[in-house]
Design a protein around this motif. Structure first.
Motif, PDB file in Angstrom:
ATOM      1  N   GLU A   1      38.694  32.751 -14.967  1.00 22.75           N
ATOM      2  CA  GLU A   1      37.612  32.942 -15.948  1.00 22.75           C
ATOM      3  C   GLU A   1      36.249  32.613 -15.318  1.00 22.75           C
ATOM      4  O   GLU A   1      35.264  33.320 -15.532  1.00 22.75           O
ATOM      5  CB  GLU A   1      37.915  32.012 -17.146  1.00 22.75           C
ATOM      6  N   GLN A   2      36.226  31.552 -14.494  1.00 19.81           N
ATOM      7  CA  GLN A   2      34.958  31.087 -13.898  1.00 19.81           C
ATOM      8  C   GLN A   2      34.357  32.127 -12.926  1.00 19.81           C
ATOM      9  O   GLN A   2      33.159  32.100 -12.649  1.00 19.81           O
ATOM     10  CB  GLN A   2      35.145  29.765 -13.130  1.00 19.81           C
ATOM     11  N   ASP A   3      35.185  33.023 -12.397  1.00 20.32           N
ATOM     12  CA  ASP A   3      34.666  34.006 -11.441  1.00 20.32           C
ATOM     13  C   ASP A   3      33.942  35.177 -12.121  1.00 20.32           C
ATOM     14  O   ASP A   3      33.254  35.947 -11.458  1.00 20.32           O
ATOM     15  CB  ASP A   3      35.819  34.592 -10.599  1.00 20.32           C
ATOM     16  N   TRP A   4      34.136  35.320 -13.441  1.00 20.35           N
ATOM     17  CA  TRP A   4      33.639  36.534 -14.106  1.00 20.35           C
ATOM     18  C   TRP A   4      32.134  36.760 -13.977  1.00 20.35           C
ATOM     19  O   TRP A   4      31.716  37.894 -13.718  1.00 20.35           O
ATOM     20  CB  TRP A   4      34.095  36.599 -15.566  1.00 20.35           C
ATOM     21  N   PRO A   5      31.286  35.726 -14.107  1.00 18.77           N
ATOM     22  CA  PRO A   5      29.839  36.017 -13.959  1.00 18.77           C
ATOM     23  C   PRO A   5      29.524  36.673 -12.604  1.00 18.77           C
ATOM     24  O   PRO A   5      28.710  37.596 -12.529  1.00 18.77           O
ATOM     25  CB  PRO A   5      29.192  34.630 -14.086  1.00 18.77           C
TER      26      PRO A   5
ATOM     27  N   PRO B   1      23.031  47.478 -15.715  1.00 20.08           N
ATOM     28  CA  PRO B   1      23.138  46.148 -16.315  1.00 20.08           C
ATOM     29  C   PRO B   1      24.228  46.133 -17.389  1.00 20.08           C
ATOM     30  O   PRO B   1      24.468  47.150 -18.047  1.00 20.08           O
ATOM     31  CB  PRO B   1      21.757  45.923 -16.945  1.00 20.08           C
ATOM     32  N   GLN B   2      24.882  45.026 -17.532  1.00 18.37           N
ATOM     33  CA  GLN B   2      26.026  44.925 -18.441  1.00 18.37           C
ATOM     34  C   GLN B   2      25.707  43.923 -19.559  1.00 18.37           C
ATOM     35  O   GLN B   2      25.342  42.789 -19.267  1.00 18.37           O
ATOM     36  CB  GLN B   2      27.229  44.443 -17.619  1.00 18.37           C
ATOM     37  N   THR B   3      25.868  44.337 -20.805  1.00 25.55           N
ATOM     38  CA  THR B   3      25.620  43.412 -21.922  1.00 25.55           C
ATOM     39  C   THR B   3      26.794  42.430 -22.037  1.00 25.55           C
ATOM     40  O   THR B   3      27.911  42.738 -21.581  1.00 25.55           O
ATOM     41  CB  THR B   3      25.503  44.177 -23.247  1.00 25.55           C
ATOM     42  N   PRO B   4      26.577  41.257 -22.662  1.00 24.12           N
ATOM     43  CA  PRO B   4      27.693  40.319 -22.868  1.00 24.12           C
ATOM     44  C   PRO B   4      28.838  40.965 -23.659  1.00 24.12           C
ATOM     45  O   PRO B   4      30.010  40.692 -23.404  1.00 24.12           O
ATOM     46  CB  PRO B   4      27.058  39.181 -23.670  1.00 24.12           C
TER      47      PRO B   4
ATOM     48  N   VAL C   1      41.351  43.988 -19.540  1.00 30.38           N
ATOM     49  CA  VAL C   1      41.973  43.678 -18.252  1.00 30.38           C
ATOM     50  C   VAL C   1      42.765  42.372 -18.305  1.00 30.38           C
ATOM     51  O   VAL C   1      43.846  42.263 -17.729  1.00 30.38           O
ATOM     52  CB  VAL C   1      40.875  43.582 -17.155  1.00 30.38           C
ATOM     53  N   GLY C   2      42.203  41.385 -19.027  1.00 31.76           N
ATOM     54  CA  GLY C   2      42.733  40.018 -18.978  1.00 31.76           C
ATOM     55  C   GLY C   2      41.873  39.228 -17.994  1.00 31.76           C
ATOM     56  O   GLY C   2      41.688  39.664 -16.844  1.00 31.76           O
ATOM     57  N   ALA C   3      41.345  38.080 -18.421  1.00 31.48           N
ATOM     58  CA  ALA C   3      40.350  37.340 -17.631  1.00 31.48           C
ATOM     59  C   ALA C   3      40.891  36.929 -16.271  1.00 31.48           C
ATOM     60  O   ALA C   3      40.163  36.872 -15.286  1.00 31.48           O
ATOM     61  CB  ALA C   3      39.884  36.112 -18.407  1.00 31.48           C
TER      62      ALA C   3
ATOM     63  N   GLY D   1      33.343  32.726   1.807  1.00 37.38           N
ATOM     64  CA  GLY D   1      32.966  31.370   1.387  1.00 37.38           C
ATOM     65  C   GLY D   1      33.094  31.294  -0.120  1.00 37.38           C
ATOM     66  O   GLY D   1      34.131  31.664  -0.688  1.00 37.38           O
ATOM     67  N   ALA D   2      32.001  30.887  -0.793  1.00 38.78           N
ATOM     68  CA  ALA D   2      32.056  30.794  -2.260  1.00 38.78           C
ATOM     69  C   ALA D   2      31.593  32.086  -2.920  1.00 38.78           C
ATOM     70  O   ALA D   2      31.697  32.242  -4.137  1.00 38.78           O
ATOM     71  CB  ALA D   2      31.173  29.632  -2.715  1.00 38.78           C
ATOM     72  N   ALA D   3      31.084  33.021  -2.129  1.00 46.02           N
ATOM     73  CA  ALA D   3      30.501  34.234  -2.718  1.00 46.02           C
ATOM     74  C   ALA D   3      31.573  35.277  -3.000  1.00 46.02           C
ATOM     75  O   ALA D   3      32.399  35.581  -2.129  1.00 46.02           O
ATOM     76  CB  ALA D   3      29.450  34.802  -1.771  1.00 46.02           C
ATOM     77  N   VAL D   4      31.562  35.827  -4.221  1.00 46.61           N
ATOM     78  CA  VAL D   4      32.454  36.948  -4.540  1.00 46.61           C
ATOM     79  C   VAL D   4      31.829  38.211  -3.960  1.00 46.61           C
ATOM     80  O   VAL D   4      30.726  38.607  -4.352  1.00 46.61           O
ATOM     81  CB  VAL D   4      32.642  37.079  -6.073  1.00 46.61           C
TER      82      VAL D   4
END
Ligand code: COA
Length: 402
Positions: free
Chosen positions: A15-19, A32-35, A45-47, A56-59
């Motif tokens: 879930e934390q990766d979604w942003p 751009p994507q609305t909330p 899809v399923g979170a 590293g930490a970057a997606v």
């Protein structure tokens, strides 16, 4: 979790990766994507199902898939993974991240046992190498409505009412389901996809009006109007019809929109629209495009799921350059039903998996692939038999975009 030779980590998202996934989507698709849209995709899809690539930490890459059911010729519903939102950061392109993501994702799809994987392609040159072939053909047509006259032999069945789409939801969804169950390539449409269609968010109107609806007992049209320098165009977003009468009645209603200059719609190759008019040239094709691409994950299961239009006995060698779905298969068809088994016998047909994907729903011809040296057949009558057997009563068409 795996790490590529380039030091990129491939793992399942949380879930934390979604942003970060959403940001990548916005940048890669320039939208751009609305909330609300993010919540919609997460719901489909399923979170915790996307596969992501990290530097590293970057997606820096992501892919996901939606569980779907897709109709094949004869009307059976086959389980499919609907791959979507495939992205690699512009900072990390062409160093094998898509391939690494796909390798992991397809290993999961194979383990899930679904016979098909499907997608729509942003560019036509990417997915053949992964065993996907374009499997539907649609054309966008435009009609200058001012000059369109119905042919005198075309009846006037009537029965069309104007509706607000949201108020006609039960009728529209019921007709879609009937159309979907007979149309190769059409997927079952989940409730949350319908919710979004009927919510008709301003952000997805492309500068047009809200949706208008025309409803018949056996068909419906959803369209919106767009004003331009040369008058107003009615853009048909969805035209679904399960009888000849409803097709005629709905086109009569569209052509009766007096203040509209132009009607735009998407049609399949055997759509009778040109024959409805005294001047068939008025149906001008402005583009022809593939929609749905298919990768057959399990050749025997996929080939046995559909029906065929004549008996057939053929040994096919199917080459899968990406995974191990290929091999030699004996396909025996009697009374429309197939039995497909692995064999060691010499093949009469040799083709790559993406070509088999293109033939699968009946929209493309083996003979045309043979002429392009993309399919080899032992003789001309084998090509004829393949083309006849793999044909479909109804043109293949994707049900909804993903
Ligand atoms: C398309 C995209 C995902 C490719 O990612 P990538 O990490 O650069 O791809 P890879 O380096 O793993 O390439 C894998 C293979 O596909 C090929 N390929 C990648 N992008 C391609 C393209 N646009 N056209 C043709 N071939 C392409 C590569 O040459 C490579 O071939 P090979 O492995 O047979 O030598 C990336 O460019 C992207 O995000 N584009 C914008 C969004 C998009 O279009 N997504 C696809 C939605 S359907």
């Amino acid at each position: 979790m795996t790490t590529t030779t380039g030091g990129i980590t491939i793992r399942t998202a949380t879930e934390q990766d979604w942003p970060k996934i959403v940001l990548l989507n916005e940048i890669c698709f320039a939208t751009p994507q609305t909330p609300e849209l993010t919540a919609f995709w997460k719901g489909l899809v399923g979170a915790d199902r996307p596969v992501i690539a990290l530097d590293g930490a970057a997606v820096v890459g992501a892919t996901m898939d939606i569980p779907m059911t897709v109709t094949v010729p004869g009307g059976a519903g086959v389980a499919a993974a609907g791959i979507t939102a495939v992205t690699v950061a512009p900072t990390h392109r062409r160093r094998g991240i898509l391939r690494a993501l796909y390798t992991e994702q397809h290993a999961r799809i194979r383990r899930s046992g679904v016979p098909l994987s499907i997608l729509t392609a942003s560019e036509g040159g990417i997915y053949g190498r992964f065993g996907y072939g374009p499997t539907t053909v649609e054309s966008t047509v435009g009609i200058d409505r001012r000059f369109a006259a119905l042919h005198p032999d075309v009846p006037d069945p009537g029965g069309v009412r104007v509706v607000r789409p949201v108020e006609a939801r039960p009728s529209i969804t019921e007709i879609y389901d009937r159309w979907q169950r007979r149309t190769p390539g059409a997927q079952v449409r989940p409730d949350n996809v319908w919710d979004r269609i009927f919510a008709d968010p301003e952000s997805e109107r492309g500068g047009g009006t809200s949706l208008f609806g025309l409803l018949h007992d056996d068909g419906y049209v959803l369209y919106r109007c767009v004003s331009g320098e040369h008058g107003t165009t009615a853009r048909v977003q969805e035209f679904r019809s399960v009888t000849d009468d409803s097709h005629i009645a709905l086109w009569r209603a569209l052509l009766g929109l007096d203040l509209i200059r132009r009607i735009e719609a998407s049609v399949v190759p055997d759509d009778p629209l040109p024959y409805l008019l005294t001047d068939s040239r008025l149906v001008r094709t402005t583009s022809r495009h593939d929609e749905l691409w298919v990768r057959i994950m399990d050749v025997p299961a996929a080939l046995e799921a559909r029906v065929y239009r004549c008996d057939l006995d053929v040994v096919m060698q199917v080459d899968d350059g990406f995974l191990d779905a290929g091999g030699r298969f004996a396909l025996r068809v009697r009374d429309g039903r197939a039995v497909c088994t692995r064999t060691e016998t010499d093949p009469q047909v040799v083709l790559a998996l993406d070509v088999l994907g293109s033939l699968y729903l009946g929209a493309h011809r083996a003979r045309a692939f043979a002429a392009a040296n993309r399919l080899w057949a032992v003789d001309s009558s084998t090509l004829d038999a393949l083309d006849l057997a793999f044909g479909s009563e109804y043109s293949a068409q994707m049900g909804w975009g993903f």
